[in-house]
Design a protein around this motif. Structure first.
Motif, PDB file in Angstrom:
ATOM      1  N   GLU A 162     -42.785  33.694  60.369  1.00 49.01           N
ATOM      2  CA  GLU A 162     -43.984  34.313  59.790  1.00 49.01           C
ATOM      3  C   GLU A 162     -43.846  35.833  59.772  1.00 49.01           C
ATOM      4  OE1 GLU A 162     -46.990  30.704  61.168  1.00 49.01           O
ATOM      5  OE2 GLU A 162     -46.612  32.407  62.497  1.00 49.01           O
ATOM      6  N   LEU A 163     -43.267  36.364  60.826  1.00 47.02           N
ATOM      7  CA  LEU A 163     -43.024  37.802  60.881  1.00 47.02           C
ATOM      8  C   LEU A 163     -42.055  38.245  59.796  1.00 47.02           C
ATOM      9  CD1 LEU A 163     -42.739  38.279  64.713  1.00 47.02           C
ATOM     10  CD2 LEU A 163     -44.306  39.506  63.235  1.00 47.02           C
ATOM     11  N   ALA A 164     -41.021  37.467  59.604  1.00 45.77           N
ATOM     12  CA  ALA A 164     -40.035  37.795  58.577  1.00 45.77           C
ATOM     13  C   ALA A 164     -40.679  37.852  57.192  1.00 45.77           C
ATOM     14  CB  ALA A 164     -38.894  36.782  58.580  1.00 45.77           C
ATOM     15  N   GLY A 165     -41.765  37.100  57.016  1.00 48.36           N
ATOM     16  CA  GLY A 165     -42.492  37.121  55.755  1.00 48.36           C
ATOM     17  C   GLY A 165     -43.609  38.151  55.738  1.00 48.36           C
ATOM     18  N   GLY A 166     -43.743  38.927  56.813  1.00 52.07           N
ATOM     19  CA  GLY A 166     -44.740  39.970  56.874  1.00 52.07           C
ATOM     20  C   GLY A 166     -46.119  39.520  57.311  1.00 52.07           C
ATOM     21  N   ALA A 167     -46.254  38.273  57.747  1.00 54.02           N
ATOM     22  CA  ALA A 167     -47.565  37.740  58.136  1.00 54.02           C
ATOM     23  C   ALA A 167     -47.809  37.980  59.621  1.00 54.02           C
ATOM     24  CB  ALA A 167     -47.641  36.257  57.794  1.00 54.02           C
ATOM     25  N   LEU A 168     -48.136  39.211  59.970  1.00 55.03           N
ATOM     26  CA  LEU A 168     -48.268  39.575  61.378  1.00 55.03           C
ATOM     27  C   LEU A 168     -49.399  38.828  62.081  1.00 55.03           C
ATOM     28  CD1 LEU A 168     -47.724  43.443  61.235  1.00 55.03           C
ATOM     29  CD2 LEU A 168     -46.142  41.726  62.069  1.00 55.03           C
ATOM     30  N   MET A 169     -50.556  38.742  61.439  1.00 57.30           N
ATOM     31  CA  MET A 169     -51.690  38.107  62.098  1.00 57.30           C
ATOM     32  C   MET A 169     -51.470  36.607  62.262  1.00 57.30           C
ATOM     33  SD  MET A 169     -53.152  40.791  62.759  1.00 57.30           S
ATOM     34  CE  MET A 169     -54.445  40.024  63.734  1.00 57.30           C
ATOM     35  N   THR A 170     -50.823  35.983  61.273  1.00 50.34           N
ATOM     36  CA  THR A 170     -50.502  34.558  61.386  1.00 50.34           C
ATOM     37  C   THR A 170     -49.534  34.336  62.543  1.00 50.34           C
ATOM     38  OG1 THR A 170     -50.790  34.296  59.006  1.00 50.34           O
ATOM     39  CG2 THR A 170     -49.636  32.535  60.152  1.00 50.34           C
ATOM     40  N   ALA A 171     -48.568  35.236  62.666  1.00 44.10           N
ATOM     41  CA  ALA A 171     -47.610  35.148  63.764  1.00 44.10           C
ATOM     42  C   ALA A 171     -48.311  35.302  65.113  1.00 44.10           C
ATOM     43  CB  ALA A 171     -46.533  36.213  63.605  1.00 44.10           C
ATOM     44  N   LEU A 172     -49.265  36.195  65.176  1.00 43.50           N
ATOM     45  CA  LEU A 172     -50.026  36.377  66.418  1.00 43.50           C
ATOM     46  C   LEU A 172     -50.751  35.098  66.815  1.00 43.50           C
ATOM     47  CD1 LEU A 172     -51.604  39.952  66.228  1.00 43.50           C
ATOM     48  CD2 LEU A 172     -50.021  39.079  67.962  1.00 43.50           C
ATOM     49  N   ARG A 173     -51.306  34.403  65.836  1.00 43.48           N
ATOM     50  CA  ARG A 173     -52.007  33.147  66.130  1.00 43.48           C
ATOM     51  C   ARG A 173     -51.041  32.084  66.634  1.00 43.48           C
ATOM     52  NH1 ARG A 173     -55.089  34.841  61.576  1.00 43.48           N
ATOM     53  NH2 ARG A 173     -53.777  33.673  60.139  1.00 43.48           N
ATOM     54  N   SER A 174     -49.847  32.035  66.057  1.00 39.31           N
ATOM     55  CA  SER A 174     -48.837  31.077  66.526  1.00 39.31           C
ATOM     56  C   SER A 174     -48.441  31.379  67.967  1.00 39.31           C
ATOM     57  CB  SER A 174     -47.598  31.120  65.622  1.00 39.31           C
ATOM     58  OG  SER A 174     -47.902  30.673  64.313  1.00 39.31           O
ATOM     59  N   LEU A 175     -48.242  32.658  68.260  1.00 38.57           N
ATOM     60  CA  LEU A 175     -47.862  33.053  69.611  1.00 38.57           C
ATOM     61  C   LEU A 175     -48.990  32.781  70.598  1.00 38.57           C
ATOM     62  CD1 LEU A 175     -46.108  36.382  68.630  1.00 38.57           C
ATOM     63  CD2 LEU A 175     -44.971  34.394  69.628  1.00 38.57           C
ATOM     64  N   ALA A 176     -50.225  32.988  70.150  1.00 32.23           N
ATOM     65  CA  ALA A 176     -51.371  32.738  71.028  1.00 32.23           C
ATOM     66  C   ALA A 176     -51.432  31.277  71.441  1.00 32.23           C
ATOM     67  CB  ALA A 176     -52.665  33.136  70.317  1.00 32.23           C
ATOM     68  N   GLU A 177     -51.081  30.382  70.527  1.00 35.95           N
ATOM     69  CA  GLU A 177     -51.078  28.958  70.887  1.00 35.95           C
ATOM     70  C   GLU A 177     -50.028  28.691  71.962  1.00 35.95           C
ATOM     71  OE1 GLU A 177     -50.822  24.460  68.998  1.00 35.95           O
ATOM     72  OE2 GLU A 177     -50.299  26.181  67.731  1.00 35.95           O
ATOM     73  N   GLY A 178     -48.861  29.286  71.803  1.00 34.34           N
ATOM     74  CA  GLY A 178     -47.820  29.109  72.812  1.00 34.34           C
ATOM     75  C   GLY A 178     -48.246  29.618  74.175  1.00 34.34           C
ATOM     76  N   LEU A 179     -48.925  30.757  74.190  1.00 32.00           N
ATOM     77  CA  LEU A 179     -49.427  31.304  75.459  1.00 32.00           C
ATOM     78  C   LEU A 179     -50.488  30.400  76.064  1.00 32.00           C
ATOM     79  CD1 LEU A 179     -49.709  35.088  74.534  1.00 32.00           C
ATOM     80  CD2 LEU A 179     -48.089  34.067  76.146  1.00 32.00           C
ATOM     81  N   LYS A 180     -51.332  29.845  75.223  1.00 33.31           N
ATOM     82  CA  LYS A 180     -52.400  28.960  75.699  1.00 33.31           C
ATOM     83  C   LYS A 180     -51.829  27.697  76.324  1.00 33.31           C
ATOM     84  CE  LYS A 180     -56.758  27.925  76.200  1.00 33.31           C
ATOM     85  NZ  LYS A 180     -57.622  28.722  77.111  1.00 33.31           N
ATOM     86  N   VAL A 181     -50.782  27.168  75.711  1.00 31.29           N
ATOM     87  CA  VAL A 181     -50.133  25.968  76.251  1.00 31.29           C
ATOM     88  C   VAL A 181     -49.591  26.246  77.645  1.00 31.29           C
ATOM     89  CG1 VAL A 181     -48.149  24.422  75.985  1.00 31.29           C
ATOM     90  CG2 VAL A 181     -49.580  24.954  74.012  1.00 31.29           C
ATOM     91  N   ALA A 182     -48.934  27.387  77.805  1.00 27.05           N
ATOM     92  CA  ALA A 182     -48.407  27.751  79.126  1.00 27.05           C
ATOM     93  C   ALA A 182     -49.534  27.862  80.142  1.00 27.05           C
ATOM     94  CB  ALA A 182     -47.638  29.064  79.032  1.00 27.05           C
ATOM     95  N   GLU A 183     -50.635  28.469  79.709  1.00 25.33           N
ATOM     96  CA  GLU A 183     -51.778  28.629  80.611  1.00 25.33           C
ATOM     97  C   GLU A 183     -52.354  27.273  81.028  1.00 25.33           C
ATOM     98  OE1 GLU A 183     -56.364  30.344  80.371  1.00 25.33           O
ATOM     99  OE2 GLU A 183     -54.860  31.103  78.981  1.00 25.33           O
ATOM    100  N   LEU A 184     -52.480  26.375  80.064  1.00 23.04           N
ATOM    101  CA  LEU A 184     -53.065  25.065  80.356  1.00 23.04           C
ATOM    102  C   LEU A 184     -52.182  24.218  81.259  1.00 23.04           C
ATOM    103  CD1 LEU A 184     -54.533  24.153  76.834  1.00 23.04           C
ATOM    104  CD2 LEU A 184     -55.819  24.765  78.906  1.00 23.04           C
ATOM    105  N   THR A 185     -50.873  24.407  81.154  1.00 27.89           N
ATOM    106  CA  THR A 185     -49.941  23.624  81.974  1.00 27.89           C
ATOM    107  C   THR A 185     -49.625  24.312  83.298  1.00 27.89           C
ATOM    108  OG1 THR A 185     -48.030  24.629  80.849  1.00 27.89           O
ATOM    109  CG2 THR A 185     -48.871  22.544  79.956  1.00 27.89           C
ATOM    110  N   GLY A 186     -50.143  25.505  83.485  1.00 28.22           N
ATOM    111  CA  GLY A 186     -49.893  26.229  84.722  1.00 28.22           C
ATOM    112  C   GLY A 186     -48.511  26.838  84.816  1.00 28.22           C
ATOM    113  N   ALA A 187     -47.836  26.943  83.681  1.00 32.91           N
ATOM    114  CA  ALA A 187     -46.487  27.503  83.671  1.00 32.91           C
ATOM    115  C   ALA A 187     -46.528  28.990  83.348  1.00 32.91           C
ATOM    116  CB  ALA A 187     -45.628  26.777  82.634  1.00 32.91           C
ATOM    117  N   ALA A 188     -45.490  29.691  83.757  1.00 35.51           N
ATOM    118  CA  ALA A 188     -45.376  31.104  83.390  1.00 35.51           C
ATOM    119  C   ALA A 188     -45.089  31.206  81.902  1.00 35.51           C
ATOM    120  CB  ALA A 188     -44.252  31.763  84.190  1.00 35.51           C
ATOM    121  N   ALA A 189     -45.574  32.260  81.280  1.00 37.90           N
ATOM    122  CA  ALA A 189     -45.336  32.445  79.851  1.00 37.90           C
ATOM    123  C   ALA A 189     -43.841  32.519  79.565  1.00 37.90           C
ATOM    124  CB  ALA A 189     -46.029  33.706  79.362  1.00 37.90           C
TER     125      ALA A 189
END
Length: 234
Positions: free
Chosen positions: A133-160
């Protein structure tokens, strides 16, 4: 007696170990231990060793991707059982080959990881998807994708995940948050393994290009792991 611990010490060392010593230690291990050593070699940034030691496509495929040999890796797809982790590997290979379907494959891998409840695969898919998404210039879309990954780590109790954090640092720098980007990059660097894509990306985010090149060379990493940075746009 075979000594897996001695081999592990060499593979985990900051410096590249002596090839002859490493090979001799590996040769004395049992077949099961040899596969364990191959997986460890991959984890610690020695993909060519992992390739020479392992018969498992689950080790060989990512080792080939580290080396940028995506076409050769793809030949192993039929040996991998259908799963979200297979889908992520396939998407990463497609991305390395700059194929137009790479984004679709990454989205499908993320969806499959959600269905299977595979947190590691979901984080890996989210990271890859954000790069595309970043390569295509979609910064905000990329941020949302990354936020999901961070949320998953948080929910599973794992380090980011350090790779996800390193990508996030580059995004933060480009949306006007340099202080936050540096903090995120430092976190990624502290959690990354030697000679890994995560460490190279974190060092690049911190402006430490010479160190990044040394890590990449030590880990035999192909430039495709950070080539998407050249295409970032606002």
């Amino acid at each position: 007696m075979p000594d897996l611990d001695a081999l592990e010490t060499l593979l985990c060392a900051p410096e590249i170990p002596d090839a002859a010593t490493v090979q001799a230690l590996w040769s004395d291990l049992s077949p099961e231990q040899q596969e364990d050593a191959a997986a460890l070699a991959l984890q610690q940034g020695h993909p060519r060793l992992a390739l020479s030691w392992s018969a498992s496509p689950w080790v060989r495929f990512p080792a080939l991707l580290r080396l940028g040999e995506a076409q050769q890796a793809r030949a192993l797809l039929a040996q991998l059982s259908d799963s979200a982790r297979r889908a992520v590997l396939e998407a990463r290979a497609s991305a390395q080959l700059r194929e137009p379907q790479a984004l679709t494959l990454a989205q499908a891998a993320r969806s499959q990881a959600r269905r299977e409840g595979d947190a590691a695969a979901l984080i890996a898919a989210a990271t890859l998807l954000s790069e595309l998404e970043l390569a295509g210039g979609a910064l905000m879309t990329a941020l949302r994708s990354l936020a999901e990954g961070l949320k998953v780590a948080e929910l599973t109790g794992a380090a980011a995940d350090p790779h996800l954090l390193a990508v996030l640092a580059h995004v933060q720098a480009r949306v006007g948050s340099p202080a936050k980007a540096r903090q995120t990059a430092e976190r990624a660097l502290g959690r990354s393994l030697p000679r890994s894509p995560a460490r190279v990306l974190a060092l690049l985010a911190l402006g430490r290009g010479d160190e990044a090149r040394q890590e990449a060379q030590g880990g035999e990493l192909a430039a495709v792991w950070w080539g998407w940075l050249e295409h970032l746009t606002e």
